[in-house]
Write a protein that holds these residues in place. Structure first.
Motif, PDB file in Angstrom:
ATOM      1  N   GLY A  26       8.524  26.032  30.649  1.00  0.00           N
ATOM      2  CA  GLY A  26       9.221  25.917  31.929  1.00  0.00           C
ATOM      3  C   GLY A  26       8.647  26.895  32.929  1.00  0.00           C
ATOM      4  O   GLY A  26       7.629  27.545  32.672  1.00  0.00           O
ATOM      5  N   ALA A  27       9.325  27.000  34.069  1.00  0.00           N
ATOM      6  CA  ALA A  27       8.834  27.863  35.142  1.00  0.00           C
ATOM      7  C   ALA A  27       9.233  29.316  34.894  1.00  0.00           C
ATOM      8  O   ALA A  27      10.279  29.592  34.304  1.00  0.00           O
ATOM      9  CB  ALA A  27       9.410  27.388  36.470  1.00  0.00           C
ATOM     10  N   GLY A  28       8.386  30.222  35.352  1.00  0.00           N
ATOM     11  CA  GLY A  28       8.689  31.652  35.343  1.00  0.00           C
ATOM     12  C   GLY A  28       9.080  32.161  33.962  1.00  0.00           C
ATOM     13  O   GLY A  28       8.422  31.864  32.962  1.00  0.00           O
ATOM     14  N   ASP A  29      10.190  32.918  33.918  1.00  0.00           N
ATOM     15  CA  ASP A  29      10.619  33.473  32.624  1.00  0.00           C
ATOM     16  C   ASP A  29      11.389  32.443  31.785  1.00  0.00           C
ATOM     17  O   ASP A  29      11.947  32.776  30.747  1.00  0.00           O
ATOM     18  CB  ASP A  29      11.464  34.743  32.826  1.00  0.00           C
ATOM     19  N   GLU A  30      11.430  31.231  32.270  1.00  0.00           N
ATOM     20  CA  GLU A  30      12.042  30.088  31.560  1.00  0.00           C
ATOM     21  C   GLU A  30      13.560  30.217  31.426  1.00  0.00           C
ATOM     22  O   GLU A  30      14.175  29.571  30.578  1.00  0.00           O
ATOM     23  CB  GLU A  30      11.369  29.855  30.195  1.00  0.00           C
ATOM     24  N   ALA A  31      14.161  31.009  32.320  1.00  0.00           N
ATOM     25  CA  ALA A  31      15.630  31.142  32.283  1.00  0.00           C
ATOM     26  C   ALA A  31      16.285  29.773  32.558  1.00  0.00           C
ATOM     27  O   ALA A  31      17.283  29.422  31.940  1.00  0.00           O
ATOM     28  CB  ALA A  31      16.098  32.164  33.314  1.00  0.00           C
ATOM     29  N   GLY A  32      15.711  29.010  33.488  1.00  0.00           N
ATOM     30  CA  GLY A  32      16.288  27.699  33.834  1.00  0.00           C
ATOM     31  C   GLY A  32      16.213  26.737  32.658  1.00  0.00           C
ATOM     32  O   GLY A  32      17.149  25.980  32.387  1.00  0.00           O
ATOM     33  N   LEU A  33      15.083  26.793  31.975  1.00  0.00           N
ATOM     34  CA  LEU A  33      14.889  25.948  30.797  1.00  0.00           C
ATOM     35  C   LEU A  33      15.941  26.266  29.732  1.00  0.00           C
ATOM     36  O   LEU A  33      16.604  25.374  29.193  1.00  0.00           O
ATOM     37  CB  LEU A  33      13.472  26.213  30.259  1.00  0.00           C
ATOM     38  N   ARG A  34      16.121  27.559  29.453  1.00  0.00           N
ATOM     39  CA  ARG A  34      17.110  27.958  28.434  1.00  0.00           C
ATOM     40  C   ARG A  34      18.519  27.614  28.881  1.00  0.00           C
ATOM     41  O   ARG A  34      19.343  27.158  28.101  1.00  0.00           O
ATOM     42  CB  ARG A  34      17.006  29.473  28.167  1.00  0.00           C
ATOM     43  N   ARG A  35      18.769  27.811  30.171  1.00  0.00           N
ATOM     44  CA  ARG A  35      20.111  27.562  30.699  1.00  0.00           C
ATOM     45  C   ARG A  35      20.496  26.084  30.572  1.00  0.00           C
ATOM     46  O   ARG A  35      21.642  25.750  30.300  1.00  0.00           O
ATOM     47  CB  ARG A  35      20.136  27.991  32.165  1.00  0.00           C
ATOM     48  N   ASN A  36      19.516  25.204  30.797  1.00  0.00           N
ATOM     49  CA  ASN A  36      19.801  23.769  30.664  1.00  0.00           C
ATOM     50  C   ASN A  36      20.399  23.467  29.294  1.00  0.00           C
ATOM     51  O   ASN A  36      21.355  22.705  29.178  1.00  0.00           O
ATOM     52  CB  ASN A  36      18.514  22.949  30.810  1.00  0.00           C
ATOM     53  N   GLU A  37      19.815  24.067  28.268  1.00  0.00           N
ATOM     54  CA  GLU A  37      20.287  23.774  26.912  1.00  0.00           C
ATOM     55  C   GLU A  37      21.557  24.554  26.592  1.00  0.00           C
ATOM     56  O   GLU A  37      22.495  24.006  26.009  1.00  0.00           O
ATOM     57  CB  GLU A  37      19.188  24.076  25.890  1.00  0.00           C
ATOM     58  N   SER A  38      21.601  25.837  27.002  1.00  0.00           N
ATOM     59  CA  SER A  38      22.786  26.631  26.614  1.00  0.00           C
ATOM     60  C   SER A  38      24.025  26.141  27.346  1.00  0.00           C
ATOM     61  O   SER A  38      25.130  26.196  26.803  1.00  0.00           O
ATOM     62  CB  SER A  38      22.540  28.125  26.833  1.00  0.00           C
ATOM     63  N   PRO A 299      26.404   6.100  42.251  1.00  0.00           N
ATOM     64  CA  PRO A 299      25.701   6.246  40.958  1.00  0.00           C
ATOM     65  C   PRO A 299      24.928   7.562  40.830  1.00  0.00           C
ATOM     66  O   PRO A 299      24.005   7.836  41.593  1.00  0.00           O
ATOM     67  CB  PRO A 299      24.746   5.044  40.948  1.00  0.00           C
ATOM     68  N   LEU A 300      25.337   8.359  39.867  1.00  0.00           N
ATOM     69  CA  LEU A 300      24.657   9.625  39.586  1.00  0.00           C
ATOM     70  C   LEU A 300      24.065   9.592  38.192  1.00  0.00           C
ATOM     71  O   LEU A 300      24.741   9.227  37.229  1.00  0.00           O
ATOM     72  CB  LEU A 300      25.643  10.795  39.649  1.00  0.00           C
ATOM     73  N   LEU A 301      22.796   9.966  38.107  1.00  0.00           N
ATOM     74  CA  LEU A 301      22.142  10.117  36.809  1.00  0.00           C
ATOM     75  C   LEU A 301      21.937  11.613  36.604  1.00  0.00           C
ATOM     76  O   LEU A 301      21.959  12.382  37.570  1.00  0.00           O
ATOM     77  CB  LEU A 301      20.795   9.390  36.778  1.00  0.00           C
ATOM     78  N   LEU A 302      21.711  12.016  35.381  1.00  0.00           N
ATOM     79  CA  LEU A 302      21.469  13.443  35.118  1.00  0.00           C
ATOM     80  C   LEU A 302      20.348  13.584  34.110  1.00  0.00           C
ATOM     81  O   LEU A 302      20.282  12.812  33.135  1.00  0.00           O
ATOM     82  CB  LEU A 302      22.737  14.102  34.565  1.00  0.00           C
ATOM     83  N   ASP A 303      19.438  14.517  34.373  1.00  0.00           N
ATOM     84  CA  ASP A 303      18.519  14.911  33.304  1.00  0.00           C
ATOM     85  C   ASP A 303      18.408  16.428  33.265  1.00  0.00           C
ATOM     86  O   ASP A 303      18.972  17.119  34.099  1.00  0.00           O
ATOM     87  CB  ASP A 303      17.153  14.208  33.393  1.00  0.00           C
ATOM     88  N   SER A 304      17.713  16.939  32.280  1.00  0.00           N
ATOM     89  CA  SER A 304      17.414  18.357  32.049  1.00  0.00           C
ATOM     90  C   SER A 304      18.280  18.949  30.942  1.00  0.00           C
ATOM     91  O   SER A 304      19.490  19.136  31.113  1.00  0.00           O
ATOM     92  CB  SER A 304      17.554  19.209  33.325  1.00  0.00           C
ATOM     93  N   GLY A 305      17.627  19.188  29.817  1.00  0.00           N
ATOM     94  CA  GLY A 305      18.289  19.884  28.714  1.00  0.00           C
ATOM     95  C   GLY A 305      19.059  18.998  27.756  1.00  0.00           C
ATOM     96  O   GLY A 305      19.726  19.511  26.861  1.00  0.00           O
ATOM     97  N   VAL A 306      18.980  17.677  27.913  1.00  0.00           N
ATOM     98  CA  VAL A 306      19.737  16.778  27.027  1.00  0.00           C
ATOM     99  C   VAL A 306      18.962  16.630  25.716  1.00  0.00           C
ATOM    100  O   VAL A 306      17.823  16.165  25.704  1.00  0.00           O
ATOM    101  CB  VAL A 306      19.938  15.397  27.698  1.00  0.00           C
ATOM    102  N   ARG A 307      19.572  17.062  24.631  1.00  0.00           N
ATOM    103  CA  ARG A 307      18.877  17.086  23.341  1.00  0.00           C
ATOM    104  C   ARG A 307      19.644  16.382  22.227  1.00  0.00           C
ATOM    105  O   ARG A 307      19.232  16.445  21.073  1.00  0.00           O
ATOM    106  CB  ARG A 307      18.641  18.539  22.888  1.00  0.00           C
ATOM    107  N   SER A 308      20.767  15.747  22.569  1.00  0.00           N
ATOM    108  CA  SER A 308      21.553  15.108  21.500  1.00  0.00           C
ATOM    109  C   SER A 308      22.509  14.077  22.093  1.00  0.00           C
ATOM    110  O   SER A 308      22.744  14.054  23.315  1.00  0.00           O
ATOM    111  CB  SER A 308      22.385  16.164  20.759  1.00  0.00           C
ATOM    112  N   GLY A 309      23.064  13.267  21.193  1.00  0.00           N
ATOM    113  CA  GLY A 309      24.085  12.315  21.614  1.00  0.00           C
ATOM    114  C   GLY A 309      25.315  13.028  22.141  1.00  0.00           C
ATOM    115  O   GLY A 309      25.975  12.544  23.065  1.00  0.00           O
ATOM    116  N   ASP A 310      25.639  14.195  21.568  1.00  0.00           N
ATOM    117  CA  ASP A 310      26.777  14.974  22.085  1.00  0.00           C
ATOM    118  C   ASP A 310      26.521  15.364  23.544  1.00  0.00           C
ATOM    119  O   ASP A 310      27.417  15.293  24.384  1.00  0.00           O
ATOM    120  CB  ASP A 310      26.973  16.263  21.268  1.00  0.00           C
TER     121      ASP A 310
END
Ligand SMILES: Cc1cc2nc3c(=O)[nH]c(=O)nc-3n(C[C@H](O)[C@H](O)[C@H](O)COP(=O)(O)O)c2cc1C
Length: 388
Positions: A26-38, A299-310
């Protein structure tokens, strides 16, 4: 393989580091990447009981089309780096599963081929600007190929600072160096498959069949991706594209409101998977305010950090109408190859979503609503005054 986390680990072992980091990073220190999942991890769902739902219907309607499941493949450039044939395999698997596959401007497979493989399910994503004639040609080709859903990406106007790519010297073609050679030799399966298939390219920018996209074309692609698109351009695009137009990469509620007012048919709430800016909220955190701004029906779609059916269930319960996934699918082909990866990934997600719905007492997608969220104990205790 039973989870996306397992697929990711297997992909990490099988892909050269320079490739895995391009996908995973991800970008920079990847805080955004981690935040998407956490942010997904911190959300809890509260099951409802005594609501029989022996059969679950995972299908849903988005923008006039029925999809068998409420998620699809988000646009990604150079997917074939994950494994040769990834674009085609994902498009084919998506069509079979009756879910959308969004082909990126930067894909390594042509618009026409993907439209043939997924006639009802292929979307096309475009980066605008730079040279308007090129963008116009791409739109004309997509239209002629029968594509009816265009995704206009608006959050990638500058080249991001991706530190893993910088450290690895990532470039295309891959820069020859002793380090790259060692990386390739220690991942022989990928290297052999890629050697046989040929390195992935920007297939939609060939000047003639069989001719490799030139350096100038790479430069032009850079300018496309760095186009400073503005409201006038969006307005012109809305007038130009007569079919479904989805604007991707929106986090601010005021932007969402204006985009909806300009006549876009849908918006993807997305921080580009944390690949553009590190200090961003997770898409799932930005979603409620965007929903509030555009109203309950837009209609709103969402992406970023989706890793499971939950995660899919959470995004839908939080107000998204549809969910898109990126890296998840590339972990699948990176781990298992293009033949098996897409089907296994889809089955993991379908199975998890189905189980989540059964546990939650939701027999239809419409049953996934905000009342299924559990208020974390801490927040509730603070509200009730027992923790100060
Ligand atoms: C390898 C890779 C390439 C990408 N290329 C594009 C692209 O060409 N166009 C685009 O709009 N988004 C692109 N994205 C961003 C995705 O569309 C999406 O917003 C992001 O991957 C969602 O996050 P996730 O990977 O955590 O699911 C890319 C993402 C990845 C991982």
């Amino acid at each position: 393989m039973h989870s996306v986390a397992e697929l990711r680990l297997r992909a990490r072992a099988r892909l050269p580091r320079v490739v895995f980091d391009f996908i995973d990073g991800g970008a920079g220190d990847e805080a955004g990447l981690r935040r998407n999942e956490s942010a997904f991890g911190e959300l809890c769902l509260l099951p409802r009981v005594l609501r029989p739902c022996r059969e679950r219907d995972l299908s849903t309607e988005l923008l006039g089309q029925r999809y068998a499941m409420p998620f699809g493949v988000t646009p990604m450039g150079l997917c074939n780096l994950a494994w040769p044939g990834t674009d085609r395999a994902l498009a084919w698997a998506a069509a079979r599963a009756q879910i959308p596959y969004a082909l990126s401007t930067m894909a390594s497979t042509s618009i026409e081929e993907i439209a043939r493989l997924a006639p009802e399910h292929a979307w096309f994503q475009i980066y605008l600007g730079g040279d308007p004639a090129t963008a116009d040609q791409l739109l004309a080709r997509a239209e002629a190929a029968g594509i009816r859903t265009l995704v206009l990406t608006v959050d990638a106007n500058f080249t991001a600072r991706r530190l893993r790519d910088r450290a690895n010297g990532f470039a295309l073609p891959l820069r020859k160096s002793p380090r790259l050679l060692a990386d390739l030799l220690s991942h022989p399966h990928w290297s052999w498959a890629t050697l046989r298939a040929g390195a992935p390219n920007f297939e939609n920018f060939r000047t003639a069949p069989g001719r490799r996209p030139s350096i100038q074309i790479s430069a032009m692609l850079q300018s496309l991706a760095q186009a400073h698109i503005d409201w006038d351009i969006l307005e012109r695009m809305r007038a130009r594209w007569k079919h479904t137009l989805i604007v991707k990469g929106v986090l601010h509620p005021e932007d969402a409101q204006r985009i909806a007012a300009l006549g876009a048919d849908g918006i993807v709430v997305s921080n580009h998977g944390g690949r553009q800016l590190a200090s961003v909220p997770a898409s799932i955190e930005a979603l409620p305010a965007v929903r509030e701004a555009v109203g309950p029906l837009f209609p709103l779609l969402l992406d970023s950090g989706v890793r499971s059916g939950d995660d899919i269930a959470k995004a839908l319960a939080a107000g998204a109408n549809f969910v898109l996934l990126g890296r998840t699918f590339l972990y699948g082909t990176g781990a298992l190859g293009a033949e098996r990866g897409p089907a296994v990934t889809l089955e993991i997600l379908r199975g998890e979503l189905d189980t989540a719905m059964a546990q939650l007492g939701a027999s239809r997608i419409a049953d996934l609503r905000p009342d299924l969220f559990f208020q974390p104990l801490q927040a509730r205790a603070v509200r009730q005054g027992s923790i100060r």
